[in-house]
Design a protein around this motif. Structure first.
Motif, PDB file in Angstrom:
ATOM      1  N   THR A  31       8.787   6.655  -1.321  1.00 11.96           N
ATOM      2  CA  THR A  31       7.613   6.697  -2.205  1.00 11.96           C
ATOM      3  C   THR A  31       6.300   6.654  -1.416  1.00 11.96           C
ATOM      4  OG1 THR A  31       7.567   4.296  -2.555  1.00 11.96           O
ATOM      5  CG2 THR A  31       8.894   5.614  -4.090  1.00 11.96           C
ATOM      6  N   GLY A  32       6.351   6.104  -0.198  1.00 14.06           N
ATOM      7  CA  GLY A  32       5.162   6.125   0.658  1.00 14.06           C
ATOM      8  C   GLY A  32       4.769   7.564   0.975  1.00 14.06           C
ATOM      9  N   TYR A  35       2.626   8.927  -1.816  1.00 13.83           N
ATOM     10  CA  TYR A  35       1.222   8.492  -1.772  1.00 13.83           C
ATOM     11  C   TYR A  35       0.484   9.160  -0.608  1.00 13.83           C
ATOM     12  CZ  TYR A  35       2.060   5.175  -5.494  1.00 13.83           C
ATOM     13  OH  TYR A  35       2.351   4.625  -6.710  1.00 13.83           O
ATOM     14  N   ARG A  36       1.202   9.362   0.501  1.00 13.33           N
ATOM     15  CA  ARG A  36       0.597  10.069   1.627  1.00 13.33           C
ATOM     16  C   ARG A  36       0.289  11.527   1.241  1.00 13.33           C
ATOM     17  NH1 ARG A  36       1.248   7.979   6.849  1.00 13.33           N
ATOM     18  NH2 ARG A  36       2.094   5.853   6.829  1.00 13.33           N
ATOM     19  N   VAL A  95      -4.660   6.222   3.128  1.00 11.46           N
ATOM     20  CA  VAL A  95      -3.666   6.166   2.045  1.00 11.46           C
ATOM     21  C   VAL A  95      -3.779   4.896   1.198  1.00 11.46           C
ATOM     22  CG1 VAL A  95      -1.804   5.246   3.523  1.00 11.46           C
ATOM     23  CG2 VAL A  95      -1.221   6.535   1.482  1.00 11.46           C
ATOM     24  N   SER A  99      -3.989   5.042  -2.821  1.00  9.58           N
ATOM     25  CA  SER A  99      -2.881   4.462  -3.604  1.00  9.58           C
ATOM     26  C   SER A  99      -3.312   3.248  -4.420  1.00  9.58           C
ATOM     27  CB  SER A  99      -1.701   4.117  -2.685  1.00  9.58           C
ATOM     28  OG  SER A  99      -2.079   3.155  -1.736  1.00  9.58           O
ATOM     29  N   ARG A 105      -1.536   5.776  -9.285  1.00 12.78           N
ATOM     30  CA  ARG A 105      -0.273   5.033  -9.433  1.00 12.78           C
ATOM     31  C   ARG A 105       0.459   5.448 -10.717  1.00 12.78           C
ATOM     32  NH1 ARG A 105       0.079   2.019  -5.180  1.00 12.78           N
ATOM     33  NH2 ARG A 105       2.186   1.461  -5.797  1.00 12.78           N
ATOM     34  N   GLY A 127       9.610   1.412  -0.970  1.00  8.49           N
ATOM     35  CA  GLY A 127       8.161   1.423  -1.141  1.00  8.49           C
ATOM     36  C   GLY A 127       7.552   0.042  -1.073  1.00  8.49           C
ATOM     37  N   ARG A 128       6.610  -0.210  -1.972  1.00  6.15           N
ATOM     38  CA  ARG A 128       5.908  -1.490  -1.979  1.00  6.15           C
ATOM     39  C   ARG A 128       6.060  -2.211  -3.318  1.00  6.15           C
ATOM     40  NH1 ARG A 128       5.189   0.990   2.103  1.00  6.15           N
ATOM     41  NH2 ARG A 128       3.663   0.630   3.764  1.00  6.15           N
ATOM     42  N   ASP A 129       6.261  -1.422  -4.404  1.00 10.46           N
ATOM     43  CA  ASP A 129       6.260  -1.995  -5.760  1.00 10.46           C
ATOM     44  C   ASP A 129       7.485  -1.515  -6.548  1.00 10.46           C
ATOM     45  OD1 ASP A 129       5.544   0.694  -5.908  1.00 10.46           O
ATOM     46  OD2 ASP A 129       4.192   0.392  -7.608  1.00 10.46           O
ATOM     47  N   ARG A 177      -3.697  -2.563   6.812  1.00  9.34           N
ATOM     48  CA  ARG A 177      -3.070  -1.793   5.724  1.00  9.34           C
ATOM     49  C   ARG A 177      -2.294  -2.736   4.786  1.00  9.34           C
ATOM     50  NH1 ARG A 177       1.120   2.476   5.587  1.00  9.34           N
ATOM     51  NH2 ARG A 177       1.498   2.290   7.806  1.00  9.34           N
ATOM     52  N   ASP A 181      -2.842  -3.214   0.837  1.00  8.53           N
ATOM     53  CA  ASP A 181      -1.738  -2.936  -0.096  1.00  8.53           C
ATOM     54  C   ASP A 181      -1.353  -4.181  -0.907  1.00  8.53           C
ATOM     55  OD1 ASP A 181      -1.733  -0.377   0.946  1.00  8.53           O
ATOM     56  OD2 ASP A 181      -0.034  -0.716   2.290  1.00  8.53           O
ATOM     57  N   ARG A 184      -4.573  -5.134  -3.609  1.00 13.16           N
ATOM     58  CA  ARG A 184      -5.078  -4.285  -4.701  1.00 13.16           C
ATOM     59  C   ARG A 184      -4.661  -4.882  -6.053  1.00 13.16           C
ATOM     60  NH1 ARG A 184      -0.800  -0.237  -2.781  1.00 13.16           N
ATOM     61  NH2 ARG A 184       0.973  -0.908  -4.002  1.00 13.16           N
TER      62      ARG A 184
HETATM   63  N1  LIG Z   1       5.596   2.200  -3.550  1.00 10.38           N
HETATM   64  C1  LIG Z   1       4.551   2.403  -2.694  1.00 10.38           C
HETATM   65  C2  LIG Z   1       4.730   3.032  -1.478  1.00 10.38           C
HETATM   66  C3  LIG Z   1       3.646   3.232  -0.667  1.00 10.38           C
HETATM   67  N2  LIG Z   1       2.434   2.840  -1.065  1.00 10.38           N
HETATM   68  C4  LIG Z   1       1.239   3.100  -0.271  1.00 10.38           C
HETATM   69  C5  LIG Z   1       0.830   1.940   0.583  1.00 10.38           C
HETATM   70  C6  LIG Z   1       1.188   2.349   1.973  1.00 10.38           C
HETATM   71  O1  LIG Z   1       0.265   1.849   2.935  1.00 10.38           O
HETATM   72  C7  LIG Z   1       1.164   3.865   1.909  1.00 10.38           C
HETATM   73  C8  LIG Z   1       2.058   4.597   2.878  1.00 10.38           C
HETATM   74  O2  LIG Z   1       3.381   4.096   2.783  1.00 10.38           O
HETATM   75  P1  LIG Z   1       4.398   4.193   4.029  1.00 10.38           P
HETATM   76  O3  LIG Z   1       4.573   5.628   4.353  1.00 10.38           O
HETATM   77  O4  LIG Z   1       3.763   3.443   5.143  1.00 10.38           O
HETATM   78  O5  LIG Z   1       5.642   3.555   3.521  1.00 10.38           O
HETATM   79  O6  LIG Z   1       1.481   4.197   0.584  1.00 10.38           O
HETATM   80  C9  LIG Z   1       2.280   2.205  -2.267  1.00 10.38           C
HETATM   81  O7  LIG Z   1       1.153   1.821  -2.629  1.00 10.38           O
HETATM   82  N3  LIG Z   1       3.345   2.008  -3.062  1.00 10.38           N
END
Ligand SMILES: Nc1ccn([C@H]2C[C@H](O)[C@@H](COP(=O)(O)O)O2)c(=O)n1
Ligand SMILES: Nc1ncnc2c1ncn2[C@@H]1O[C@H](COP(=O)(O)OP(=O)(O)OP(=O)(O)O)[C@@H](O)[C@H]1O
Length: 223
Positions: A31-32, A35-36, A95, A99, A105, A127-129, A177, A181, A184
């Motif tokens: 999922t990152g 967003y990228r 990013v 994001s 989102r 991902g993150r969420d 970063r 993240d 927010r």
């Molecule tokens: N579920 C997610 C995945 C990613 N992001 C945002 C926050 C990260 O800094 C950016 C890039 O992700 P990465 O390629 O480093 O895994 O994308 C997010 O908000 N929610």
């Protein structure tokens, strides 16, 4: 079988998720990368990414398509391969701002849910969420962590020879970063209450993969 893997940058989410998905015959979603890809589109289309209103207005315009084969994940934007351009320093530095915009989102979360529900054999989504917001009913939730030093060392090793970097600068960039993240308002980086936390600092990648595979197999056996 839906597996959610979250955590800060450089904790091993992508490496672990791809390997777990390949080993268990599941699909894989980064999922990152989505967003990228959204960020890359904003930059190449002249949207000021420091202006949340401008980003919000444009959020519905790009067409993102993710390929979910763990052996060869892909991402296209408006039909163009974005897998290279989304990994530049410029995209990485912007990013978090893109994001954090709620309209972004909403669009990306909807896409992620539709990909997960279409994955017939199940999917590993990183991902993150994911465990908190995107797929709160995931069968297995994992939250990966690692010390800032370990994460910076891993990332510096990766970047060497491509873009000038050192461990201290990488550590600062990761911390910045992560703070954006986690801080927010809309679905920040966070561990779901029912996620299993795995500190990967002193584990090899193979040990982390085995740990997650075991969690999935235990869940399957309990069904
Ligand atoms: N579920 C997610 C995945 C990613 N992001 C945002 C926050 C990260 O800094 C950016 C890039 O992700 P990465 O390629 O480093 O895994 O994308 C997010 O908000 N929610
Ligand atoms: N347990 C581990 N031990 C040593 N190196 C690891 C381990 N896990 C991952 N790595 C290495 O660390 C680097 C970062 O891993 P990876 O890209 O999987 O992290 P990530 O959490 O997905 O990062 P990001 O969120 O920034 O995309 C890669 O070079 C990977 O090979």
């Amino acid at each position: 079988m839906i597996v959610a893997i979250d955590g800060p940058s450089g904790t091993g989410k992508s490496s672990t998720s791809k390997a777990v998905a390949a080993q268990l015959g599941l699909s894989y979603l980064d999922t990152g990368a989505q967003y990228r890809a959204m960020t890359w589109w904003m930059i190449t289309n002249g949207v000021d990414v420091s202006d949340p209103a401008a980003v919000a207005t444009a959020a519905g315009k790009p067409v993102l398509v993710s390929g979910t084969d763990p052996a060869a994940p892909t991402i296209t934007v408006d039909g163009a391969d974005a897998s290279g351009p989304i990994r530049t320093q410029e995209v990485t530095s912007k990013v978090s701002a893109v994001s954090a915009v709620p309209e972004v989102r909403t669009v990306v979360t909807e896409l992620q849910r539709s990909i997960a529900s279409a994955a017939g054999k199940g999917i590993v989504v990183e991902g993150r969420d994911i465990g908190t917001t995107v797929l709160p009913d995931a069968d297995v939730k994992v939250f990966l962590t690692a010390s800032p030093e370990a994460r910076a060392a891993r990332r510096s090793g990766e970047l060497k020879g491509k873009e000038a970097t050192d461990v201290a600068a990488t550590k600062d960039a990761l911390a910045k970063r992560d703070a954006a993240d986690s801080g927010r308002k809309t679905s920040p980086l966070a561990k779901a209450g029912d996620a299993v936390e795995v500190d990967t600092t002193d584990l090899t990648l193979q040990q982390v993969i085995e740990c997650v595979v075991t969690l999935v197999e235990e869940k399957r056996a309990a069904r």
